[in-house]
Design a protein around this motif. Structure first.
Motif, PDB file in Angstrom:
ATOM      1  N   ALA A 159       0.825  -1.210   0.000  1.00  0.00           N
ATOM      2  CA  ALA A 159       0.000   0.000   0.000  1.00  0.00           C
ATOM      3  C   ALA A 159       0.856   1.257   0.000  1.00  0.00           C
ATOM      4  O   ALA A 159       0.474   2.280  -0.598  1.00  0.00           O
ATOM      5  CB  ALA A 159      -0.933   0.000   1.211  1.00  0.00           C
ATOM      6  N   LEU A 160       2.019   1.214   0.657  1.00  0.00           N
ATOM      7  CA  LEU A 160       2.892   2.387   0.690  1.00  0.00           C
ATOM      8  C   LEU A 160       3.822   2.458  -0.510  1.00  0.00           C
ATOM      9  O   LEU A 160       4.531   3.453  -0.676  1.00  0.00           O
ATOM     10  CB  LEU A 160       3.708   2.408   1.984  1.00  0.00           C
ATOM     11  CG  LEU A 160       2.933   2.691   3.270  1.00  0.00           C
ATOM     12  CD1 LEU A 160       3.887   3.080   4.390  1.00  0.00           C
ATOM     13  CD2 LEU A 160       1.873   3.774   3.083  1.00  0.00           C
ATOM     14  N   GLN A 161       3.839   1.434  -1.353  1.00  0.00           N
ATOM     15  CA  GLN A 161       4.639   1.487  -2.582  1.00  0.00           C
ATOM     16  C   GLN A 161       3.820   2.015  -3.755  1.00  0.00           C
ATOM     17  O   GLN A 161       4.380   2.293  -4.832  1.00  0.00           O
ATOM     18  CB  GLN A 161       5.197   0.094  -2.931  1.00  0.00           C
ATOM     19  CG  GLN A 161       5.870  -0.639  -1.790  1.00  0.00           C
ATOM     20  CD  GLN A 161       6.793   0.233  -0.968  1.00  0.00           C
ATOM     21  OE1 GLN A 161       7.706   0.868  -1.495  1.00  0.00           O
ATOM     22  NE2 GLN A 161       6.565   0.263   0.345  1.00  0.00           N
ATOM     23  N   HIS A 162       2.514   2.154  -3.576  1.00  0.00           N
ATOM     24  CA  HIS A 162       1.650   2.597  -4.665  1.00  0.00           C
ATOM     25  C   HIS A 162       1.877   4.081  -4.958  1.00  0.00           C
ATOM     26  O   HIS A 162       2.361   4.828  -4.104  1.00  0.00           O
ATOM     27  CB  HIS A 162       0.186   2.354  -4.305  1.00  0.00           C
ATOM     28  CG  HIS A 162      -0.728   2.324  -5.479  1.00  0.00           C
ATOM     29  ND1 HIS A 162      -1.554   3.376  -5.800  1.00  0.00           N
ATOM     30  CD2 HIS A 162      -0.954   1.387  -6.423  1.00  0.00           C
ATOM     31  CE1 HIS A 162      -2.243   3.082  -6.884  1.00  0.00           C
ATOM     32  NE2 HIS A 162      -1.896   1.871  -7.290  1.00  0.00           N
ATOM     33  N   ASP A 163       1.505   4.501  -6.156  1.00  0.00           N
ATOM     34  CA  ASP A 163       1.731   5.882  -6.571  1.00  0.00           C
ATOM     35  C   ASP A 163       0.901   6.885  -5.777  1.00  0.00           C
ATOM     36  O   ASP A 163       1.347   8.009  -5.537  1.00  0.00           O
ATOM     37  CB  ASP A 163       1.421   6.049  -8.068  1.00  0.00           C
ATOM     38  CG  ASP A 163       2.399   5.302  -8.949  1.00  0.00           C
ATOM     39  OD1 ASP A 163       3.518   5.011  -8.475  1.00  0.00           O
ATOM     40  OD2 ASP A 163       2.048   4.992 -10.107  1.00  0.00           O
ATOM     41  N   GLN A 164      -0.310   6.499  -5.395  1.00  0.00           N
ATOM     42  CA  GLN A 164      -1.219   7.406  -4.710  1.00  0.00           C
ATOM     43  C   GLN A 164      -1.709   6.796  -3.397  1.00  0.00           C
ATOM     44  O   GLN A 164      -1.912   5.577  -3.319  1.00  0.00           O
ATOM     45  CB  GLN A 164      -2.427   7.721  -5.599  1.00  0.00           C
ATOM     46  CG  GLN A 164      -2.087   8.424  -6.903  1.00  0.00           C
ATOM     47  CD  GLN A 164      -1.506   9.809  -6.684  1.00  0.00           C
ATOM     48  OE1 GLN A 164      -1.884  10.507  -5.740  1.00  0.00           O
ATOM     49  NE2 GLN A 164      -0.594  10.214  -7.560  1.00  0.00           N
ATOM     50  N   PRO A 165      -1.900   7.625  -2.372  1.00  0.00           N
ATOM     51  CA  PRO A 165      -2.446   7.105  -1.109  1.00  0.00           C
ATOM     52  C   PRO A 165      -3.933   6.827  -1.225  1.00  0.00           C
ATOM     53  O   PRO A 165      -4.665   7.553  -1.903  1.00  0.00           O
ATOM     54  CB  PRO A 165      -2.185   8.254  -0.129  1.00  0.00           C
ATOM     55  CG  PRO A 165      -2.235   9.489  -0.985  1.00  0.00           C
ATOM     56  CD  PRO A 165      -1.653   9.077  -2.313  1.00  0.00           C
ATOM     57  N   ASP A 166      -4.390   5.777  -0.576  1.00  0.00           N
ATOM     58  CA  ASP A 166      -5.805   5.409  -0.640  1.00  0.00           C
ATOM     59  C   ASP A 166      -6.100   4.467   0.520  1.00  0.00           C
ATOM     60  O   ASP A 166      -5.212   4.144   1.319  1.00  0.00           O
ATOM     61  CB  ASP A 166      -6.114   4.735  -1.980  1.00  0.00           C
ATOM     62  CG  ASP A 166      -7.553   4.969  -2.432  1.00  0.00           C
ATOM     63  OD1 ASP A 166      -8.413   5.244  -1.558  1.00  0.00           O
ATOM     64  OD2 ASP A 166      -7.819   4.868  -3.637  1.00  0.00           O
ATOM     65  N   ASP A 167      -7.334   4.032   0.607  1.00  0.00           N
ATOM     66  CA  ASP A 167      -7.728   3.051   1.615  1.00  0.00           C
ATOM     67  C   ASP A 167      -7.952   1.707   0.945  1.00  0.00           C
ATOM     68  O   ASP A 167      -8.451   1.640  -0.181  1.00  0.00           O
ATOM     69  CB  ASP A 167      -9.025   3.488   2.323  1.00  0.00           C
ATOM     70  CG  ASP A 167      -8.853   4.792   3.083  1.00  0.00           C
ATOM     71  OD1 ASP A 167      -7.709   5.156   3.390  1.00  0.00           O
ATOM     72  OD2 ASP A 167      -9.874   5.443   3.372  1.00  0.00           O
ATOM     73  N   TYR A 168      -7.585   0.637   1.689  1.00  0.00           N
ATOM     74  CA  TYR A 168      -7.698  -0.705   1.121  1.00  0.00           C
ATOM     75  C   TYR A 168      -8.232  -1.679   2.170  1.00  0.00           C
ATOM     76  O   TYR A 168      -7.795  -1.666   3.325  1.00  0.00           O
ATOM     77  CB  TYR A 168      -6.327  -1.217   0.652  1.00  0.00           C
ATOM     78  CG  TYR A 168      -5.671  -0.360  -0.390  1.00  0.00           C
ATOM     79  CD1 TYR A 168      -6.001  -0.480  -1.737  1.00  0.00           C
ATOM     80  CD2 TYR A 168      -4.722   0.597  -0.020  1.00  0.00           C
ATOM     81  CE1 TYR A 168      -5.390   0.324  -2.696  1.00  0.00           C
ATOM     82  CE2 TYR A 168      -4.105   1.394  -0.968  1.00  0.00           C
ATOM     83  CZ  TYR A 168      -4.452   1.270  -2.305  1.00  0.00           C
ATOM     84  OH  TYR A 168      -3.856   2.058  -3.249  1.00  0.00           O
ATOM     85  N   VAL A 169      -9.139  -2.531   1.737  1.00  0.00           N
ATOM     86  CA  VAL A 169      -9.601  -3.654   2.566  1.00  0.00           C
ATOM     87  C   VAL A 169      -8.659  -4.828   2.344  1.00  0.00           C
ATOM     88  O   VAL A 169      -8.412  -5.229   1.201  1.00  0.00           O
ATOM     89  CB  VAL A 169     -11.046  -4.056   2.203  1.00  0.00           C
ATOM     90  CG1 VAL A 169     -11.394  -5.426   2.782  1.00  0.00           C
ATOM     91  CG2 VAL A 169     -12.028  -3.009   2.712  1.00  0.00           C
ATOM     92  N   PHE A 170      -8.131  -5.365   3.444  1.00  0.00           N
ATOM     93  CA  PHE A 170      -7.331  -6.588   3.385  1.00  0.00           C
ATOM     94  C   PHE A 170      -8.116  -7.684   4.094  1.00  0.00           C
ATOM     95  O   PHE A 170      -8.318  -7.637   5.315  1.00  0.00           O
ATOM     96  CB  PHE A 170      -5.968  -6.374   4.040  1.00  0.00           C
ATOM     97  CG  PHE A 170      -5.099  -5.404   3.289  1.00  0.00           C
ATOM     98  CD1 PHE A 170      -4.532  -5.761   2.072  1.00  0.00           C
ATOM     99  CD2 PHE A 170      -4.869  -4.130   3.781  1.00  0.00           C
ATOM    100  CE1 PHE A 170      -3.745  -4.864   1.366  1.00  0.00           C
ATOM    101  CE2 PHE A 170      -4.082  -3.229   3.086  1.00  0.00           C
ATOM    102  CZ  PHE A 170      -3.517  -3.592   1.869  1.00  0.00           C
ATOM    103  N   ALA A 171      -8.582  -8.647   3.317  1.00  0.00           N
ATOM    104  CA  ALA A 171      -9.460  -9.700   3.822  1.00  0.00           C
ATOM    105  C   ALA A 171      -9.371 -10.913   2.906  1.00  0.00           C
ATOM    106  O   ALA A 171      -8.886 -10.811   1.776  1.00  0.00           O
ATOM    107  CB  ALA A 171     -10.905  -9.193   3.881  1.00  0.00           C
ATOM    108  N   THR A 172      -9.850 -12.041   3.393  1.00  0.00           N
ATOM    109  CA  THR A 172      -9.878 -13.232   2.542  1.00  0.00           C
ATOM    110  C   THR A 172     -11.159 -13.307   1.724  1.00  0.00           C
ATOM    111  O   THR A 172     -11.199 -13.965   0.695  1.00  0.00           O
ATOM    112  CB  THR A 172      -9.770 -14.520   3.380  1.00  0.00           C
ATOM    113  OG1 THR A 172     -10.981 -14.704   4.138  1.00  0.00           O
ATOM    114  CG2 THR A 172      -8.571 -14.460   4.318  1.00  0.00           C
TER     115      THR A 172
END
Length: 349
Positions: free
Chosen positions: A253-266
């Protein structure tokens, strides 16, 4: 221990490797993230509470490695309720990335200590964001949010756009912190990311979580140290994954070009009952012969149908879980049995 941590103050500020700082570095996620970042060539700095004991922590194997400790791994005393020390550490370390994992993280316990939970989980995050605003070189910031912010959601699965509706003090504190991260990203231009983490476990899980309790007690029963496992609602269902997968998502998530929110789930629900069956089966035991339902372990308010939609993380970051639920529970259970066999004198007491 105390003198060793203080040596971290002498860590070099400028170095060729990328520099990261982790709050909550001695926790389950912090330890796995530290290993991942070291593998990626980082110099890793950790904020450690003054009450922490590294010799018995999840970092013990790294702390004892003289080729790493005070070479590429540095630890600093800093508490979330002490902004002066936090500012001093951040100014000296000048990290490129910050992973904010610290806070009171047990949902059930938050009903007993709601003020402490909000102080560290909510206000601790706000203090960090305020400090970052003033730094001459602002690092990328990852905040470990939680699926608990959704409470009893009306939609399933939940995505980054699902409204927050917390039903516990912990969830309320996390919802505050999550929204503040969004505000500082939008209003102040910080590269600030919320990782909305669904339940993630490992052999390093804390003792007061139900997954750990089940796996540990099953192992103790197998070893002849215990005979009964007391639980609350075994029908409670969650989206459980492996911590190693989730810290990889944090880094991506911190290597991406833009900051955003992400769900991490199965994206898959399992019940406490499923944990029971996998854990006892891994040891050749019948759970029916040992499990007792005890009302004292029922929560005052139980969130329902928390299952995540991870499509955004898959598509934007290339992230996906790699460890199946059954493999996770078996790994945890066998690790507990190995620990007991290595130290047979150590009981659950």
């Amino acid at each position: 221990m105390n003198e060793s941590v203080e040596v971290g103050r002498n860590a070099p500020v400028d170095s060729n490797p990328p520099v990261a700082l982790i709050t909550g570095i001695t926790g389950q996620d912090g330890s796995y993230l530290t290993e991942l970042l070291l593998e990626q060539g980082y110099a890793v700095h950790g904020a450690v509470r003054r009450t922490s004991s590294l010799e018995r922590s999840r970092l013990a194997h790294l702390y004892a490695n003289k080729d790493l400790y005070n070479q590429r791994l540095f630890l600093h005393y800093a508490d979330l309720d002490d902004p002066t020390t936090l500012r001093r550490v951040l100014t000296r370390v000048a990290p490129r990335e910050i992973y904010h994992l610290a806070g009171q993280s047990h949902v059930g316990l938050s009903f007993e200590i709601p003020e402490t939970t909000c102080e560290f989980t909510a206000m601790g995050t706000l203090r960090l964001l305020e400090i970052l605003r003033d730094l001459p070189r602002q690092p990328r910031f990852f905040h470990a949010a939680s699926s608990e912010i959704f409470g009893r959601p009306e939609e399933s699965p939940q995505s980054e756009k699902t409204p927050m509706a917390p039903v516990s003090p912990y969830a309320c504190a996390k919802a505050f912190a999550t929204q503040m991260v969004r505000i500082y990203r939008d209003a102040h231009g910080l590269f600030a990311v919320n990782g909305i983490l669904y339940n993630h476990e490992s052999p390093r899980r804390g003792e007061n979580f139900v997954t750990k309790k089940i796996c540990r007690t099953a192992a103790a029963i197998k070893a002849g140290q215990e005979s009964v496992l007391k639980l609350g609602d075994t029908n409670a269902r969650r989206d459980w994954g492996h911590a190693r997968d989730y810290v990889r998502g944090m880094w991506l998530a911190l290597q991406h070009d833009q900051p955003d929110d992400y769900v991490f789930a199965t994206g898959v629900l399992h019940s406490v009952q499923d944990i029971l069956e996998h854990a006892f089966s891994a040891l050749g035991l019948k759970w029916q012969e040992h499990v007792v339902i005890d009302p004292q372990f029922l929560r005052p308010s139980e969130p329902m149908f928390l299952v995540g939609d991870n499509r955004k993380a898959r598509e934007a970051l290339g992230w996906q879980p790699t460890v199946a639920f059954g493999e996770l529970i078996e790994e945890m259970t066998l690790a507990e049995l190995a620990r007991l066999e290595a130290r047979p004198e150590q009981s659950l007491a």
